[in-house]
Structures are given as C-alpha cells and as structure tokens.
Design a protein around this motif. Sequence first.
Motif, PDB file in Angstrom:
ATOM      1  N   GLU A  50       0.818  -1.214   0.184  1.00  0.00           N
ATOM      2  CA  GLU A  50       0.014   0.209   0.308  1.00  0.00           C
ATOM      3  C   GLU A  50       0.902   1.524   0.149  1.00  0.00           C
ATOM      4  O   GLU A  50       0.397   2.333  -0.977  1.00  0.00           O
ATOM      5  CB  GLU A  50      -1.007  -0.052   1.429  1.00  0.00           C
ATOM      6  N   TRP A  52       3.135   1.378  -1.283  1.00  0.00           N
ATOM      7  CA  TRP A  52       4.356   1.823  -2.660  1.00  0.00           C
ATOM      8  C   TRP A  52       3.555   2.345  -3.712  1.00  0.00           C
ATOM      9  O   TRP A  52       4.012   3.117  -4.282  1.00  0.00           O
ATOM     10  CB  TRP A  52       5.328   0.620  -2.668  1.00  0.00           C
ATOM     11  N   SER A  53       2.413   2.052  -3.545  1.00  0.00           N
ATOM     12  CA  SER A  53       1.518   2.339  -4.328  1.00  0.00           C
ATOM     13  C   SER A  53       1.165   3.727  -4.069  1.00  0.00           C
ATOM     14  O   SER A  53       1.147   4.690  -4.610  1.00  0.00           O
ATOM     15  CB  SER A  53      -0.221   1.399  -4.106  1.00  0.00           C
ATOM     16  N   PHE A  54       0.518   4.087  -2.929  1.00  0.00           N
ATOM     17  CA  PHE A  54       0.988   5.784  -2.076  1.00  0.00           C
ATOM     18  C   PHE A  54       2.448   6.935  -2.855  1.00  0.00           C
ATOM     19  O   PHE A  54       1.893   7.345  -4.135  1.00  0.00           O
ATOM     20  CB  PHE A  54       0.943   5.994  -0.825  1.00  0.00           C
ATOM     21  N   SER A  56       3.881   6.046  -5.730  1.00  0.00           N
ATOM     22  CA  SER A  56       3.763   5.464  -7.391  1.00  0.00           C
ATOM     23  C   SER A  56       2.807   6.534  -7.615  1.00  0.00           C
ATOM     24  O   SER A  56       2.435   7.623  -8.272  1.00  0.00           O
ATOM     25  CB  SER A  56       3.377   3.875  -7.599  1.00  0.00           C
ATOM     26  N   ASP A  57       1.554   6.920  -6.528  1.00  0.00           N
ATOM     27  CA  ASP A  57       0.566   8.405  -7.107  1.00  0.00           C
ATOM     28  C   ASP A  57       1.227   9.283  -6.767  1.00  0.00           C
ATOM     29  O   ASP A  57       1.022  10.220  -7.626  1.00  0.00           O
ATOM     30  CB  ASP A  57      -0.402   8.413  -6.535  1.00  0.00           C
ATOM     31  N   ILE A  58       2.378   9.502  -5.791  1.00  0.00           N
ATOM     32  CA  ILE A  58       3.315  11.479  -5.636  1.00  0.00           C
ATOM     33  C   ILE A  58       3.927  11.044  -7.133  1.00  0.00           C
ATOM     34  O   ILE A  58       4.099  12.405  -7.817  1.00  0.00           O
ATOM     35  CB  ILE A  58       3.912  10.803  -4.584  1.00  0.00           C
ATOM     36  N   ARG A  59       4.418  10.215  -7.193  1.00  0.00           N
ATOM     37  CA  ARG A  59       5.295  10.838  -8.283  1.00  0.00           C
ATOM     38  C   ARG A  59       4.333  10.831  -9.549  1.00  0.00           C
ATOM     39  O   ARG A  59       5.126  11.446 -10.640  1.00  0.00           O
ATOM     40  CB  ARG A  59       6.015   8.962  -8.942  1.00  0.00           C
ATOM     41  N   LYS A  60       3.579  10.401 -10.306  1.00  0.00           N
ATOM     42  CA  LYS A  60       2.549  10.840 -10.747  1.00  0.00           C
ATOM     43  C   LYS A  60       2.468  12.039 -11.231  1.00  0.00           C
ATOM     44  O   LYS A  60       1.480  12.852 -12.181  1.00  0.00           O
ATOM     45  CB  LYS A  60       1.427   9.882 -11.295  1.00  0.00           C
ATOM     46  N   ILE A  61       2.392  12.995  -9.511  1.00  0.00           N
ATOM     47  CA  ILE A  61       1.845  14.508  -9.836  1.00  0.00           C
ATOM     48  C   ILE A  61       2.974  15.600  -9.567  1.00  0.00           C
ATOM     49  O   ILE A  61       3.025  16.749 -10.130  1.00  0.00           O
ATOM     50  CB  ILE A  61       1.331  14.711  -9.000  1.00  0.00           C
ATOM     51  N   ILE A  95       9.657   3.110 -10.235  1.00  0.00           N
ATOM     52  CA  ILE A  95       9.011   4.693 -10.824  1.00  0.00           C
ATOM     53  C   ILE A  95      10.411   5.547 -11.052  1.00  0.00           C
ATOM     54  O   ILE A  95      11.598   5.017 -10.808  1.00  0.00           O
ATOM     55  CB  ILE A  95       8.414   5.321  -9.486  1.00  0.00           C
TER      56      ILE A  95
END
Length: 195
Positions: A50, A52-54, A56-61, A95
């Motif tokens: 979970e 790592w999913s968080f 990865s989401d940070i990397r998207k923005i 990422i």
Amino acid sequence: KLNYNHKTGILLYGKQGTAKSSIFKYYYNRAIEQHGALVFYFSSLYCIDELWSFISDIRKIQDNPIIIFLDEFDEVFKEKKEEFFKTIMDGHLSINNCMFLATTNYIDEIPKAIKERPSRIKYLIEVEGIQEKPIIFNYLKESFKTLNIEMTNQEIADLTDKSVGKTIDELKEIVLDKLMNIEKVEEEKLKTNIC
C-alpha cells in the motif's frame, strides 16, 4: 534515451556501529535541502504494498527525487518480500527519479539476485570501523575530558593504537569501561578507609 528507468541502489554493509545509517541520513538530509527530495524511511515493511502505491501516486503528480531508505535491509527477506522488492527496484512497478539506500549488518542475508544485480544495487560498499588514528585519539581524549577521567596523551595514544578498526560503539565501550574501572577503584579505596 534507451527508454528505461536507470536506477541507483546503494547498499552499505558492515558490523553494527559503523555509522552506516548516519552516513545515509546525512546524504538524504542534504538531498532534501538541496533538491527537494522526498524521503521514505522504512524500518518495517508492514503494508509495503500500500505504501508503494502511495509513493507511485506521488510520482504521477511531481518529479522531485524520491529516496527510499531501508534500514536493516535484511529484514525484508525475513518477511518474504524479495519478489515484491525486485518489481519495485527495477521491475514493472519501478518509478523514475527514485533511489534506494539500504543498510545491513548481515550481508549474507541479502539474496544475490538483489545485491549482485547492478540495476537493483549499483554500489555495494563495506563500511569498516574507524581507521584514522587522529580521529580515534581526539574522540577518546574529548570523551575522557567530558567525563573528568584523567588520562595522559601517551595513555590515550596507546588506547588509540589498540582501537584502529573499532566502531564508534566500541570506542564508547572503551570509555565506559575506563570510567567503571575508576569508579571501582574509588569504591575499593573507600571500603579500605572505612575498615
């Protein structure tokens, strides 16, 4: 240019007390100050999926450098997380602009598929005890001075010669042993005077 994310993983290993974690803390604090890095410090791998999913989401923005710091990296493999770590280090879940910093006292506990693969761990560095005599001498001298332990420069130099390669923890033990011996001698003198 080759259309893949080049990763830099650094693993410091060596016996306890060689300041492996402190070295990385110095580095990642500078990365925060100078480059706006985001640091994720893992001392446990509970819910790593979970988390790592968080990340990865940070990397998207945003594209700030991300540093993953794994203290006591050998614990990862006791928790059966090897396959997951392969995928986040250089697999399909990896990422860009992300660095893995890890430490261990038990290099043999790290699988070869991790420590011997440059796309996962590019730099595998052994951290030894303190080798420089002037640093050891000054540490001992200042420690004895702080504790009001009278030691000649020659006594400190003799201790320094015996202490090359020791860790900071081992140097602390030398100072504390000296303090305990002095207190023991003082206690014996007091008993003798009372008797």
